[in-house]
Write an enzyme that holds these catalytic residues in place. Structure first.
Site, PDB file in Angstrom:
ATOM      1  N   GLU A  92      -8.631   4.139 -14.594  1.00  0.00           N
ATOM      2  CA  GLU A  92      -8.847   2.959 -13.739  1.00  0.00           C
ATOM      3  C   GLU A  92      -8.617   3.290 -12.260  1.00  0.00           C
ATOM      4  O   GLU A  92      -9.418   2.913 -11.418  1.00  0.00           O
ATOM      5  CB  GLU A  92      -7.911   1.836 -14.206  1.00  0.00           C
ATOM      6  CG  GLU A  92      -7.995   0.543 -13.444  1.00  0.00           C
ATOM      7  CD  GLU A  92      -9.150  -0.366 -13.855  1.00  0.00           C
ATOM      8  OE1 GLU A  92      -9.783  -0.114 -14.901  1.00  0.00           O
ATOM      9  OE2 GLU A  92      -9.427  -1.330 -13.121  1.00  0.00           O
ATOM     10  N   TYR A  95      -4.456   7.483  -7.144  1.00  0.00           N
ATOM     11  CA  TYR A  95      -4.104   7.286  -5.739  1.00  0.00           C
ATOM     12  C   TYR A  95      -3.008   8.265  -5.336  1.00  0.00           C
ATOM     13  O   TYR A  95      -2.063   8.492  -6.097  1.00  0.00           O
ATOM     14  CB  TYR A  95      -3.599   5.850  -5.531  1.00  0.00           C
ATOM     15  CG  TYR A  95      -3.190   5.555  -4.108  1.00  0.00           C
ATOM     16  CD1 TYR A  95      -4.148   5.418  -3.109  1.00  0.00           C
ATOM     17  CD2 TYR A  95      -1.848   5.432  -3.759  1.00  0.00           C
ATOM     18  CE1 TYR A  95      -3.784   5.154  -1.797  1.00  0.00           C
ATOM     19  CE2 TYR A  95      -1.465   5.164  -2.442  1.00  0.00           C
ATOM     20  CZ  TYR A  95      -2.441   5.022  -1.471  1.00  0.00           C
ATOM     21  OH  TYR A  95      -2.083   4.756  -0.169  1.00  0.00           O
ATOM     22  N   VAL A  96      -3.161   8.821  -4.150  1.00  0.00           N
ATOM     23  CA  VAL A  96      -2.111   9.655  -3.547  1.00  0.00           C
ATOM     24  C   VAL A  96      -1.902   9.126  -2.127  1.00  0.00           C
ATOM     25  O   VAL A  96      -2.881   8.886  -1.401  1.00  0.00           O
ATOM     26  CB  VAL A  96      -2.518  11.145  -3.515  1.00  0.00           C
ATOM     27  CG1 VAL A  96      -1.439  11.983  -2.816  1.00  0.00           C
ATOM     28  CG2 VAL A  96      -2.749  11.674  -4.933  1.00  0.00           C
ATOM     29  N   GLN A 103      -2.804  18.441  -1.110  1.00  0.00           N
ATOM     30  CA  GLN A 103      -1.862  19.353  -1.792  1.00  0.00           C
ATOM     31  C   GLN A 103      -2.212  19.484  -3.269  1.00  0.00           C
ATOM     32  O   GLN A 103      -1.448  20.027  -4.053  1.00  0.00           O
ATOM     33  CB  GLN A 103      -0.435  18.817  -1.682  1.00  0.00           C
ATOM     34  CG  GLN A 103       0.074  18.663  -0.271  1.00  0.00           C
ATOM     35  CD  GLN A 103       1.495  18.072  -0.217  1.00  0.00           C
ATOM     36  OE1 GLN A 103       2.304  18.288  -1.117  1.00  0.00           O
ATOM     37  NE2 GLN A 103       1.775  17.319   0.827  1.00  0.00           N
ATOM     38  N   GLY A 104      -3.356  18.938  -3.658  1.00  0.00           N
ATOM     39  CA  GLY A 104      -3.779  19.068  -5.058  1.00  0.00           C
ATOM     40  C   GLY A 104      -3.116  18.074  -6.004  1.00  0.00           C
ATOM     41  O   GLY A 104      -3.190  18.227  -7.222  1.00  0.00           O
ATOM     42  N   GLY A 106      -3.813  14.801  -6.511  1.00  0.00           N
ATOM     43  CA  GLY A 106      -4.844  14.047  -7.233  1.00  0.00           C
ATOM     44  C   GLY A 106      -5.441  14.877  -8.362  1.00  0.00           C
ATOM     45  O   GLY A 106      -5.643  14.387  -9.478  1.00  0.00           O
ATOM     46  N   SER A 107      -5.696  16.142  -8.092  1.00  0.00           N
ATOM     47  CA  SER A 107      -6.244  17.044  -9.109  1.00  0.00           C
ATOM     48  C   SER A 107      -5.305  17.170 -10.303  1.00  0.00           C
ATOM     49  O   SER A 107      -5.730  17.182 -11.449  1.00  0.00           O
ATOM     50  CB  SER A 107      -6.464  18.449  -8.524  1.00  0.00           C
ATOM     51  OG  SER A 107      -7.450  18.405  -7.530  1.00  0.00           O
ATOM     52  N   TYR A 140     -14.780  14.157  -7.692  1.00  0.00           N
ATOM     53  CA  TYR A 140     -15.041  14.087  -9.130  1.00  0.00           C
ATOM     54  C   TYR A 140     -16.221  14.967  -9.543  1.00  0.00           C
ATOM     55  O   TYR A 140     -16.207  15.568 -10.607  1.00  0.00           O
ATOM     56  CB  TYR A 140     -15.240  12.636  -9.591  1.00  0.00           C
ATOM     57  CG  TYR A 140     -13.944  11.859  -9.536  1.00  0.00           C
ATOM     58  CD1 TYR A 140     -12.901  12.176 -10.407  1.00  0.00           C
ATOM     59  CD2 TYR A 140     -13.742  10.856  -8.606  1.00  0.00           C
ATOM     60  CE1 TYR A 140     -11.694  11.501 -10.341  1.00  0.00           C
ATOM     61  CE2 TYR A 140     -12.541  10.168  -8.530  1.00  0.00           C
ATOM     62  CZ  TYR A 140     -11.515  10.501  -9.407  1.00  0.00           C
ATOM     63  OH  TYR A 140     -10.321   9.840  -9.338  1.00  0.00           O
TER      64      TYR A 140
END
Lengths: 170, 170
Positions: A92, A95-96, A103-104, A106-107, A140
């Protein structure tokens, strides 16, 4: 770069998660659509039934911001069901916080969701992205997700509360 | 017009529902994407945990087709969770067999889903429509649903199994 821990959210994280939900909605220019609050999040995630799953990204206390917050990102997902492929995951939100980007984190959150999905035998995970949010679209795609609105022509539709009330009257 | 009953599916309906899932996928030109079968549908809907909800449209036996089938449509939905509005419903599929169209059966299924959603305190129900399926696009718009891909720019993204496996390796 501070070591970042991606872990399952606890009930005690709901205040911080709610703060970030509002930050994300504000960025998406849709803050007026946020109707839930911390209490709802607690009840629905940690009450008798759990209606969602949430991951949080945590940094060590000595890297926290001026307000002492160490929860700097979240990923919010749940299980859905496809009539073609069975159980799947829907992401859904991810968020960072702005100052912790690049800094990766979210990944790492997205990767963790994929791990959970595979563990649970899901064959897909789905999400939605706003087309003007180019960095999210690119992010994405670079991870291997396919834009199904472009590739197959899927459009999102939604009945809001009032539309549902009209519908049941007919 | 035969009287049509919209009722919750039972385990015994799974064969008929699976047949119609395949018919719908064929219409959507995506039949090769159907990976589940009747047994999976039974286990996931009527086993220890229920991962989806299904409505079927039933006509009286004397109005059934040559093969004796009286289940002529289905609606497939589940509960999702919005970080903005809490618990909501997602309508995965609605299908009515071609020879039974034009009798308002699809409308009755969609109305029933809205009733369930309101009963459960949901404030939205969401769905996805293929943009070349003009009659479906027009149908949902006429019922009051909003095309969020057009209105707000939402695009559908999906990680398939292989993309997820690549993602967790990184």
């Amino acid at each position: 770069m501070a070591a970042v821990l991606i872990r399952e959210a606890t009930e005690g994280d709901c205040g911080e998660v709610m703060r970030m939900i509002r930050e994300l909605a504000e960025f998406e220019k849709l803050l007026d659509q946020v109707r839930i609050n911390e209490e709802v999040l607690k009840t629905d995630g940690f009450g008798e039934n759990s209606f969602y799953h949430c991951l949080v990204a945590e940094i060590p206390p000595d890297h926290g911001d001026a307000l002492g917050s160490t929860v700097v990102g979240y990923g919010f997902y749940y299980f859905i069901y496809s009539t073609w492929t069975g159980r799947n995951v829907y992401l859904e939100d991810v968020y960072v916080m702005p100052k912790y980007r690049g800094q990766g984190i979210g990944s790492k959150i997205v990767k963790k969701v994929a791990e959970v999905a595979l563990e649970k035998g899901c064959s897909q995970f789905r999400l939605a992205v706003l087309d003007w949010n180019k960095s999210a679209m690119d992010f994405y795609k670079s991870k291997g997700a396919k834009d199904l609105t472009v590739a197959e022509g899927w459009h999102f539709f939604r009945f809001d509360n009032e539309a549902m009330r009209e519908l049941v009257k007919k």
